[in-house]
Scaffold this active site. Structure first.
Site, mmCIF file in Angstrom:
data_model
loop_
_atom_site.group_PDB
_atom_site.id
_atom_site.type_symbol
_atom_site.label_atom_id
_atom_site.label_comp_id
_atom_site.label_asym_id
_atom_site.label_seq_id
_atom_site.Cartn_x
_atom_site.Cartn_y
_atom_site.Cartn_z
ATOM 1 N N ARG A 128 -8.719 7.642 1.249
ATOM 2 C CA ARG A 128 -9.224 6.268 1.101
ATOM 3 C C ARG A 128 -10.604 6.102 1.732
ATOM 4 O O ARG A 128 -11.428 5.323 1.239
ATOM 5 C CB ARG A 128 -8.216 5.272 1.675
ATOM 6 C CG ARG A 128 -6.927 5.208 0.823
ATOM 7 C CD ARG A 128 -5.782 4.495 1.521
ATOM 8 N NE ARG A 128 -6.150 3.140 1.905
ATOM 9 C CZ ARG A 128 -5.364 2.343 2.642
ATOM 10 N NH1 ARG A 128 -4.175 2.780 3.048
ATOM 11 N NH2 ARG A 128 -5.767 1.140 2.949
ATOM 12 N N TYR A 142 -4.407 14.351 -4.261
ATOM 13 C CA TYR A 142 -4.330 12.904 -4.414
ATOM 14 C C TYR A 142 -5.277 12.449 -5.519
ATOM 15 O O TYR A 142 -6.290 13.103 -5.789
ATOM 16 C CB TYR A 142 -4.757 12.189 -3.123
ATOM 17 C CG TYR A 142 -3.712 12.169 -2.044
ATOM 18 C CD1 TYR A 142 -2.783 11.151 -1.980
ATOM 19 C CD2 TYR A 142 -3.679 13.163 -1.060
ATOM 20 C CE1 TYR A 142 -1.827 11.119 -0.962
ATOM 21 C CE2 TYR A 142 -2.722 13.142 -0.046
ATOM 22 C CZ TYR A 142 -1.803 12.106 -0.004
ATOM 23 O OH TYR A 142 -0.874 12.071 0.986
ATOM 24 N N ARG A 179 3.885 10.642 4.301
ATOM 25 C CA ARG A 179 4.409 9.282 4.471
ATOM 26 C C ARG A 179 3.420 8.301 3.874
ATOM 27 O O ARG A 179 2.538 7.791 4.566
ATOM 28 C CB ARG A 179 4.621 8.982 5.957
ATOM 29 C CG ARG A 179 5.639 9.902 6.602
ATOM 30 C CD ARG A 179 5.911 9.523 8.039
ATOM 31 N NE ARG A 179 6.639 10.595 8.680
ATOM 32 C CZ ARG A 179 6.116 11.440 9.565
ATOM 33 N NH1 ARG A 179 4.856 11.312 9.947
ATOM 34 N NH2 ARG A 179 6.851 12.404 10.086
ATOM 35 N N ASP A 221 1.567 5.079 2.608
ATOM 36 C CA ASP A 221 1.508 3.722 3.159
ATOM 37 C C ASP A 221 1.991 2.679 2.156
ATOM 38 O O ASP A 221 2.120 2.958 0.972
ATOM 39 C CB ASP A 221 0.064 3.383 3.542
ATOM 40 C CG ASP A 221 -0.313 3.980 4.890
ATOM 41 O OD1 ASP A 221 0.577 4.164 5.734
ATOM 42 O OD2 ASP A 221 -1.516 4.261 5.095
#
Lengths: 260, 260
Positions: free
Chosen positions: B206, B115, B55, B57
């Site tokens: 992140r 990622y 999911r 952001d």
């Protein structure tokens, strides 16, 4: 009677042209020139008219547009650069500022210019490039495009590569370099076409690109480009590629233009 | 009584997350899941619930998000792909569609995920990347970041790399690969950080990026990353890098999931 300002500055400016109606000021439209002049007024209190090396159309981008203007303010080039970047919208960035000779003018003094055009080829569009590259739904014959591009190099009458309705003293230009390059962005293959010349006719790069894409798709052989040149009329060539793939990359001036 | 649909599809989807409130459906907000489900209803007439492998952001992008769903329709995967692309907004593109085994689920079946995070370093911002890379106004020590990244490889408790308030059975994850790469876009240098793991905690990439940037700026030595890991608390590490530099790059599944 106030004296005319004798001080001239050169700016190198990048912008994302997506949300602008092009370079040149127009009533009630967002333009790059308008944003720069409004910001200069705010910083210096002076009503400054800026000159861009080329009036990029709506949607066209710049990596290295060159801007000249004259002002009274004695702020240093680097203070000007930082003040402009603090006040300009985020899609316009001043890369550098320097003192120029008083007679410096971004159009008249330019020796040569280089444009880049980005193509996105293949079956699937790249979501990150929909405003930054022309999506050509076909694999392009890279070698054929490179061969075709060679015909453009040198001094030629580029009348076939100018949108109708333009008025110019001459349609002869000297193209120094045309490159067809592979490039990559976000896993999606791109083709970059770069053209460097002593000057460009209206829509010249976009018509060159439209013509090279016809060759890349196999609709025409590379030699066709020589025929298009020889025809000296707009209808001879390919379509005008869309604005959003075009970037003003660099403008060169004589070193004698700079004071620092 | 209608039978439950037995047919499952897998989609690989790219999206520009800029104008979305993230993946997951929320009332009155533009979401990727919402756009996909609305479009599937339009195409098939079926009320279809889709599952995304992660999911993402608000503001996070995807190059290869994987989506699973079940449906009655017997349309071929390629017809589905083309119908979806014709109806979806231009910032969501279905790269591919294939038939999957009925029990296929994009979350549960995933083996590993990768990622990418894009950093824009240097003195001058790149106007084309303001929504696609984190602008770090400093030159980064590339070698130090690469050395620091090595400490993350392997099976570790990544509790320090999870936003507080998350609830997970375990914070142990296996990181298979971390790469700090140089990349280039529009003449502007970029640093790409790629992380591949068997699973990710909330904001893990992140926080890894925020921590590696502290090393790149010279605030901390590369060995500090081992200390951050050992501390097992969020406050030990660097800041959470902003969402707009993050891309879900790829999700891997066993080959046995596919029917074609």
């Amino acid at each position: 009677m106030t004296e005319l300002p004798e001080r001239a500055l050169q700016l190198i400016v990048s912008y994302d042209g997506t949300n602008y109606a092009g370079w040149q000021i127009q009533n009630d439209q967002r333009t790059i020139q308008g944003a720069l002049e409004r910001t200069l007024l705010k910083i210096t209190g002076e009503k400054i008219r800026v000159t861009g090396s080329g009036r990029t159309d709506s949607g066209v981008h710049a990596i290295g547009q060159v801007v000249s203007f004259r002002m009274q303010s004695q702020l240093s080039p680097d203070v000007m650069r930082r003040a402009l970047n603090a006040e300009l919208p985020p899609d316009i960035v001043v890369q550098s500022a320097r003192n120029a000779i008083p007679e410096f003018n971004a159009i008249d003094c330019a020796i040569k210019k280089r444009y880049r055009y980005l193509l996105q080829e293949g079956r699937i569009d790249d979501v990150f490039s929909r405003q930054y590259a022309w999506f050509v739904k076909k694999e392009l014959n890279f070698a054929a495009m490179q061969a075709a591009a060679q015909h453009l190099i040198g001094e030629h009458d580029f009348a076939s590569f100018e949108s109708v309705g333009s008025e110019r003293m001459t349609t002869v230009r000297h193209v120094f370099d045309v490159q067809v390059l592979r490039s990559e962005r976000h896993e999606f293959d791109k083709v970059a076409i770069e053209v460097e010349a002593n000057g460009f006719l209206y829509n010249m790069v976009r018509i060159i690109v439209g013509t090279l894409v016809d060759v890349g798709k196999g609709r025409r052989p590379p030699e066709w480009v020589a025929e298009v040149l020889a025809a000296k009329k707009r209808t001879a060539g390919g379509m005008t590629a869309p604005a959003h793939g075009l970037y003003l990359l660099r403008v060169d001036y004589p070193e004698t233009c700079w004071l620092d």
